[in-house]
Design a protein around this motif. Structure first.
Motif, mmCIF file in Angstrom:
data_model
loop_
_atom_site.group_PDB
_atom_site.id
_atom_site.type_symbol
_atom_site.label_atom_id
_atom_site.label_comp_id
_atom_site.label_asym_id
_atom_site.label_seq_id
_atom_site.Cartn_x
_atom_site.Cartn_y
_atom_site.Cartn_z
ATOM 1 N N ASN A 128 0.842 -1.187 0.000
ATOM 2 C CA ASN A 128 0.000 0.000 0.000
ATOM 3 C C ASN A 128 0.875 1.233 0.000
ATOM 4 N N THR A 129 0.479 2.229 -0.763
ATOM 5 C CA THR A 129 1.256 3.462 -0.759
ATOM 6 C C THR A 129 0.989 4.214 0.543
ATOM 7 N N ALA A 130 1.852 5.141 0.839
ATOM 8 C CA ALA A 130 1.791 5.964 2.049
ATOM 9 C C ALA A 130 2.236 5.214 3.295
ATOM 10 N N LYS A 131 2.646 3.966 3.113
ATOM 11 C CA LYS A 131 3.176 3.214 4.255
ATOM 12 C C LYS A 131 4.494 2.572 3.840
ATOM 13 N N GLN A 132 5.290 2.279 4.827
ATOM 14 C CA GLN A 132 6.537 1.579 4.527
ATOM 15 C C GLN A 132 6.262 0.101 4.358
ATOM 16 N N MET A 133 7.138 -0.560 3.621
ATOM 17 C CA MET A 133 7.017 -2.007 3.544
ATOM 18 C C MET A 133 7.550 -2.605 4.841
ATOM 19 N N HIS A 134 6.831 -3.574 5.366
ATOM 20 C CA HIS A 134 7.307 -4.260 6.569
ATOM 21 C C HIS A 134 7.508 -5.729 6.239
ATOM 22 N N VAL A 135 7.916 -6.513 7.220
ATOM 23 C CA VAL A 135 8.278 -7.902 6.914
ATOM 24 C C VAL A 135 7.130 -8.687 6.298
ATOM 25 N N GLY A 136 5.906 -8.266 6.570
ATOM 26 C CA GLY A 136 4.764 -8.954 5.978
ATOM 27 C C GLY A 136 4.755 -8.904 4.450
ATOM 28 N N HIS A 137 5.505 -7.978 3.881
ATOM 29 C CA HIS A 137 5.513 -7.847 2.421
ATOM 30 C C HIS A 137 6.579 -8.697 1.751
ATOM 31 N N ILE A 138 7.412 -9.314 2.576
ATOM 32 C CA ILE A 138 8.566 -9.962 1.968
ATOM 33 C C ILE A 138 8.191 -11.193 1.153
ATOM 34 N N HIS A 163 0.615 -4.549 -8.228
ATOM 35 C CA HIS A 163 -0.756 -4.056 -8.087
ATOM 36 C C HIS A 163 -0.872 -3.267 -6.780
ATOM 37 N N LEU A 164 -0.359 -2.066 -6.804
ATOM 38 C CA LEU A 164 -0.276 -1.238 -5.597
ATOM 39 C C LEU A 164 -1.640 -0.935 -4.991
ATOM 40 N N GLY A 165 -1.661 -0.874 -3.667
ATOM 41 C CA GLY A 165 -2.862 -0.412 -2.988
ATOM 42 C C GLY A 165 -2.776 1.103 -2.882
ATOM 43 N N ASP A 166 -3.104 1.766 -3.966
ATOM 44 C CA ASP A 166 -2.869 3.213 -4.007
ATOM 45 C C ASP A 166 -4.176 4.004 -4.120
ATOM 46 N N TRP A 167 -5.307 3.378 -3.789
ATOM 47 C CA TRP A 167 -6.568 4.096 -3.937
ATOM 48 C C TRP A 167 -7.521 3.771 -2.798
ATOM 49 N N GLY A 168 -6.982 3.451 -1.665
ATOM 50 C CA GLY A 168 -7.838 3.000 -0.572
ATOM 51 C C GLY A 168 -8.330 4.139 0.303
ATOM 52 N N THR A 169 -9.044 3.756 1.332
ATOM 53 C CA THR A 169 -9.604 4.730 2.265
ATOM 54 C C THR A 169 -8.522 5.437 3.073
ATOM 55 N N GLN A 170 -7.290 4.880 3.052
ATOM 56 C CA GLN A 170 -6.240 5.513 3.856
ATOM 57 C C GLN A 170 -5.975 6.949 3.412
ATOM 58 N N PHE A 171 -6.343 7.281 2.167
ATOM 59 C CA PHE A 171 -6.012 8.622 1.680
ATOM 60 C C PHE A 171 -6.874 9.714 2.299
ATOM 61 N N GLY A 172 -8.085 9.360 2.651
ATOM 62 C CA GLY A 172 -8.917 10.351 3.318
ATOM 63 C C GLY A 172 -8.258 10.826 4.594
ATOM 64 N N ILE A 173 -7.852 9.865 5.388
ATOM 65 C CA ILE A 173 -7.226 10.172 6.671
ATOM 66 C C ILE A 173 -5.919 10.940 6.466
ATOM 67 N N LEU A 174 -5.133 10.459 5.539
ATOM 68 C CA LEU A 174 -3.835 11.074 5.302
ATOM 69 C C LEU A 174 -3.979 12.516 4.795
ATOM 70 N N LEU A 175 -4.885 12.708 3.853
ATOM 71 C CA LEU A 175 -5.083 14.057 3.318
ATOM 72 C C LEU A 175 -5.581 15.002 4.411
ATOM 73 N N SER A 242 6.131 7.177 -2.062
ATOM 74 C CA SER A 242 6.029 5.752 -1.749
ATOM 75 C C SER A 242 6.835 4.923 -2.733
ATOM 76 N N MET A 243 6.651 5.228 -4.008
ATOM 77 C CA MET A 243 7.332 4.455 -5.041
ATOM 78 C C MET A 243 8.840 4.537 -4.869
ATOM 79 N N SER A 244 9.302 5.707 -4.498
ATOM 80 C CA SER A 244 10.737 5.832 -4.380
ATOM 81 C C SER A 244 11.256 5.018 -3.193
ATOM 82 N N SER A 245 10.444 4.941 -2.146
ATOM 83 C CA SER A 245 10.864 4.106 -1.020
ATOM 84 C C SER A 245 10.785 2.612 -1.375
ATOM 85 N N PHE A 246 9.756 2.225 -2.097
ATOM 86 C CA PHE A 246 9.660 0.819 -2.542
ATOM 87 C C PHE A 246 10.835 0.486 -3.447
ATOM 88 N N HIS A 247 11.110 1.447 -4.307
ATOM 89 C CA HIS A 247 12.150 1.179 -5.302
ATOM 90 C C HIS A 247 13.497 0.873 -4.661
#
Length: 581
Positions: A128-138, A163-175, A242-247
Motif C-alpha cells: 500500500n502506498t503511504a506506508k513503509q514495507m514491513h516484513v509482511g511484504h517480503i 498491483h499497488l494499494g494506491d486508492w484505498g480509504t487511507q487517503f482520506g485520513i492522510l489528506l 512511496s514508489m521511491s521508497s519501494f524502489h
RNA sequence: GCUCCUGUAGUUCAAUGGAUAGAACAUUGGUCUCCGGAACCGAAGAUCUGGGUUCGACUCCCAGCGGGAGCGCCA
C-alpha cells in the motif's frame, strides 16, 4: 534409450514402448517412473504393483516380462525388488554422457525451455502506498520474483505487475492530517515515507477519537475520488514518495516490475463491469449492494462476493475484475498468477468463479487464473504481524540487519579485505540468507517471525550454497582452467562420491519440472541444498587436482556442471553467488 | 454456527500413495601435514488419537482432540 535431458520422461517412454509389445500389459499401463531411493538405484518403476493387482496378475512375473521386453542397453541395469518394483541403475558411461551433453549453461537453458511459451502476468508484492514495507511484504515480493524468474527461464513471456494499494480509504485520513498540520510534502525530512506513515498514524488516532475528524477525512476522500485537483496533486506526490521508497528496497532485492498500475489505474474502468455482469445475470442487488452468489458452490451460495458497495462505491473485488479484463484485453494474457497471503483465498476463488461465468457468457477464453498463496508471517503472539498493533519490523531494517551481520562475518573471516569488497560480499550473503529463509520452506506454511531464523547463516542456508559455489570457483582458479574448457576423459564416475554427485546432477530437470508444476520454489531450494551437500562431500573425499589427468578431468567436469546448476538455480531463487567469500 | 488450512525428533523444517520417514539447529563423538574448517564423517532422537480405503498411508477418506484463518459493504 536416448540421452535426453529429462531422464525420467525418456525412461517412461521406453517402458511404455516395451509394454506395448508385452503380454499382459495394455495401453493404459502407467509405469510410474520415480526417482529411486539411493539404496535401490537411480530410477524405479512402481507401476507394476497396482497394474498387476487390477488385472489379477503376479506383479513380479509381470515385471520380469517387461524387463525382458526392454531393449538391450548398456546404459542401465535392471532388477526386480520387493513385491514388484523395477529398479534402474544407470551406468557410469550414461552418467558421463549425460553430464557431458548437458553441461554448459546455454545448453541447459536451451533444454529447459518450453515448446509452448505462454504470456503470463504475475501480480505480486503489491504494497500500500503511504506506508513503509514491513516484513509482511517480503513473501509476496520474494516468491513472486522467484516464480517470474522460473517461468522466464523456461521461455515464457512474463509480465511483472505491482498491483499497488494506491486508492484505498487511507487517503482520506492522510489528506486530512496533511491539511490539518499544514504539511508540505516537498519537505518531509530525511525519511519522507516514515513521516507519511507517522502522519497517517496520527490521523487515524484523531479520526478514532473524534467523529468530526472522521467525517472531515471522509470528505477529503470523496473530494479525491471526484477529481479535486488539490487532493489529486497531493495523492500523486504521496504515490511518488512511496514508489521511491519501494524502489530502494526492490533495488536491493534485485526485483523489478514491468508495470505498477495499482488500483487507482482501474478507478474509471469499473462501470462496464457492473453493466456486463448485470446483463448476464451474474450479479444481483442484495441489501443495496451489487453481489455475486454461486449457487452451485457449497460456500459461495451464501457467502457474497460484493462488487459494488451499497453506497455505490467500488471495492477491491471490482478493481480485480477490471484488472483481469485489462490484462486480457490489453496484454492478451494466457495466465495470471496472483501471489498473495492465504487469507485471501476465498476472495480469489470467488473472483475466479465470477470471471469464468462472465467470460463464458461472452464466449471469450478466460486466462488461466492461479492463486499462489502463502502462509502468514506471525508475530510472537501467534497472530499475523499487523501494522497497527505494536511495531512491526520494517523490511528495510530486516535487510539492513542482514547485511550488517553478514558484514561482521566477512570481516571476521577475512580481516584484511578492502571495505568495499567486504560490503559487496556482505550484501550478497546477507540478502541471500533472508531470501533463502523464506524460499526454502513450503510457501503455504505460516511462520513466526524471528530474527535468528531470517538471518541464519549456518546449516541449510544461502551462505552454505554460496560457499559451495565459491569453492568450485577456487578450484578452477587453482587449476587454471575454464569450466567450459575441460578436455574429454575416458574415466567415468566410479567412486562413491563421484557417482553420488553425478547422480544428483541428473535430477535437475525433474526438480525444475516439479517446481514449475506446483509453483513452489522450495523444491528447487531443497535440491540446491542437496546438490551443495553432495558437492561438499565429494570435495572432501575426492581430490580434484590429481596426477592422473583422466581422473582430474572427470572431477573437473563434475565441478563445472555443479557450478552451472548451482548458478542457474540460485539465480532463479534470486540469490547471488560469489567467486570468493 | 458454516467453510478452509494445519498437527512429523527438544526446536525449525523436508518427504509427486512406494521399500529402513530425510535435513538443519541444539546435544554429542571424531576429521585439523586438506584443491578454502562458513566444511566433512559418525551417534542419539519424530509421523496428535481412533477407525477406514489400499498389495502398500506422514500422504487419501471419516470421527475426535489441539493450533490458525475466512465468512456483506477493509484489501
Amino acid at each position: 534409450m536416448k540421452i535426453e535431458f529429462d531422464i525420467s520422461s525418456e525412461l517412461d517412454k521406453v517402458i511404455r514402448e516395451a509394454a506395448s509389445n508385452c503380454e499382459g500389459l495394455r495401453d493404459d499401463f502407467d509405469p510410474q517412473v520415480r526417482q529411486a531411493d539411493e539404496r535401490f538405484g537411480d530410477f524405479q518403476a512402481n507401476g507394476m504393483l497396482s497394474y498387476a493387482k487390477q488385472t489379477g496378475q503376479n506383479p513380479r512375473e509381470l515385471a520380469q516380462r517387461l524387463i525382458d521386453a526392454l531393449p538391450e542397453s548398456n546404459f542401465w541395469e535392471t532388477s526386480i525388488a520387493g513385491p514388484g518394483f523395477i529398479n534402474f541403475v544407470l551406468s557410469s558411461s550414461f552418467y558421463y554422457k549425460w553430464i557431458e551433453k548437458f553441461g554448459n549453461s546455454s545448453k541447459l537453458r536451451q533444454e529447459s525451455r518450453t515448446d509452448k511459451p505462454r504470456k503470463i502476468v504475475i501480480d505480486f508484492s503489491s504494497p500500500n502506498t503511504a506506508k513503509q514495507m514491513h516484513v509482511g511484504h517480503i513473501r509476496s515480493t520474494i516468491i513472486g520474483e522467484s516464480l517470474a524468474r522460473l517461468l522466464e527461464f523456461q521461455g515464457h513471456e512474463v509480465i511483472r505487475d505491482n498491483h499497488l494499494g494506491d486508492w484505498g480509504t487511507q487517503f482520506g485520513i492522510l489528506l486530512y492530517a496533511i491539511k490539518r498540520e499544514h504539511i508540505s510534502l516537498d519537505d518531509l525530512g530525511p525519511d519522507p515515507i516514515a513521516s507519511l506513515e507517522n502522519l497517517y498514524r496520527q490521523g487515524t488516532s484523531w479520526t478514532k477519537e473524534d467523529p468530526v475528524c472522521l467525517s472531515q477525512a471522509r470528505k477529503e476522500l470523496v473530494k479525491l475520488q471526484n477529481g479535486d485537483p488539490e487532493n489529486l496533486n497531493l495523492w500523486e506526490k504521496i504515490r511518488e514518495i512511496s514508489m521511491s521508497s519501494f524502489h530502494s528496497i526492490y533495488k536491493m532485492l534485485g526485483v523489478h516490475f514491468d508495470h505498477s498500475y495499482g488500483e487507482s489505474f482501474y478507478r474509471d474502468k469499473v462501470e462496464p463491469i457492473y453493466e456486463k455482469l448485470l446483463k448476464h445475470n451474474i450479479c444481483i442487488i442484495d441489501e443495496g449492494a451489487l453481489v455475486v452468489f454461486h449457487p452451485e458452490h457449497k460456500r459461495f451460495a451464501k457467502q457474497p462476493f460484493i462488487i459494488r458497495k451499497s453506497d455505490g462505491a467500488s471495492n477491491y473485488a471490482t478493481t480485480d475484475l477490471a484488472t483481469v479484463e485489462f490484462r486480457k484485453k490489453e496484454w492478451n494474457a494466457d495466465q495470471i498468477i496472483y501471489v498473495t497471503d492465504g487469507r485471501q483465498r476465498d476472495h480469489f476463488e470467488q473472483l475466479f468463479l465470477t470471471v469464468k461465468k462472465w467470460y463464458a457468457a461472452e464466449n471469450v477464453d478466460s486466462p488461466t487464473l492461479s492463486h499462489v498463496w502463502f502462509g502468514t508471517i506471525l508475530g510472537e503472539d501467534n497472530k499475523a504481524i499487523k501494522t497497527r498493533d505494536g511495531q512491526p519490523v520494517k523490511l528495510i531494517d530486516l535487510l539492513t540487519e542482514a547485511t550488517d551481520r553478514a558484514q561482521n562475518m566477512v570481516i571476521e573471516k577475512k580481516p584484511d579485505l578492502e571495505l568495499s569488497e567486504v560490503k559487496k560480499r556482505a550484501k550478497k550473503i546477507g540478502l541471500g540468507a533472508v531470501r533463502y529463509a523464506d524460499l526454502s520452506q513450503d510457501r503455504t506454511l505460516d511462520y513466526v517471525f524471528a530474527w535468528e531464523k531470517m538471518l541464519a547463516m549456518q546449516g541449510n542456508t544461502a551462505p552454505y550454497l554460496q560457499y559451495a559455489v565459491a569453492r568450485i570457483h577456487s578450484i578452477f582458479r587453482k587449476a587454471e582452467i575454464e569450466p567450459l574448457d575441460i578436455p574429454p576423459t575416458s574415466y567415468f564416475p566410479t567412486s562413491e562420491s563421484e557417482r553420488k554427485l553425478a547422480r544428483k546432477l541428473l535430477f535437475f530437470p525433474i526438480v525444475l519440472k516439479q517446481t514449475t508444476k506446483e509453483l513452489k520454489p522450495h523444491f528447487l531450494g531443497g535440491y540446491l541444498y542437496e546438490l551443495a551437500t553432495e558437492f561438499s562431500s565429494f570435495y572432501n573425499q575426492s581430490k580434484v587436482m590429481v596426477e592422473d589427468k583422466n581422473i582430474m578431468h572427470l572431477r573437473l567436469l563434475l565441478c563445472a556442471r555443479t557450478l552451472h546448476l548451482m548458478e542457474i538455480g540460485t539465480e532463479i531463487l534470486g540469490i547471488e553467488t560469489l567467486e570468493e567469500m
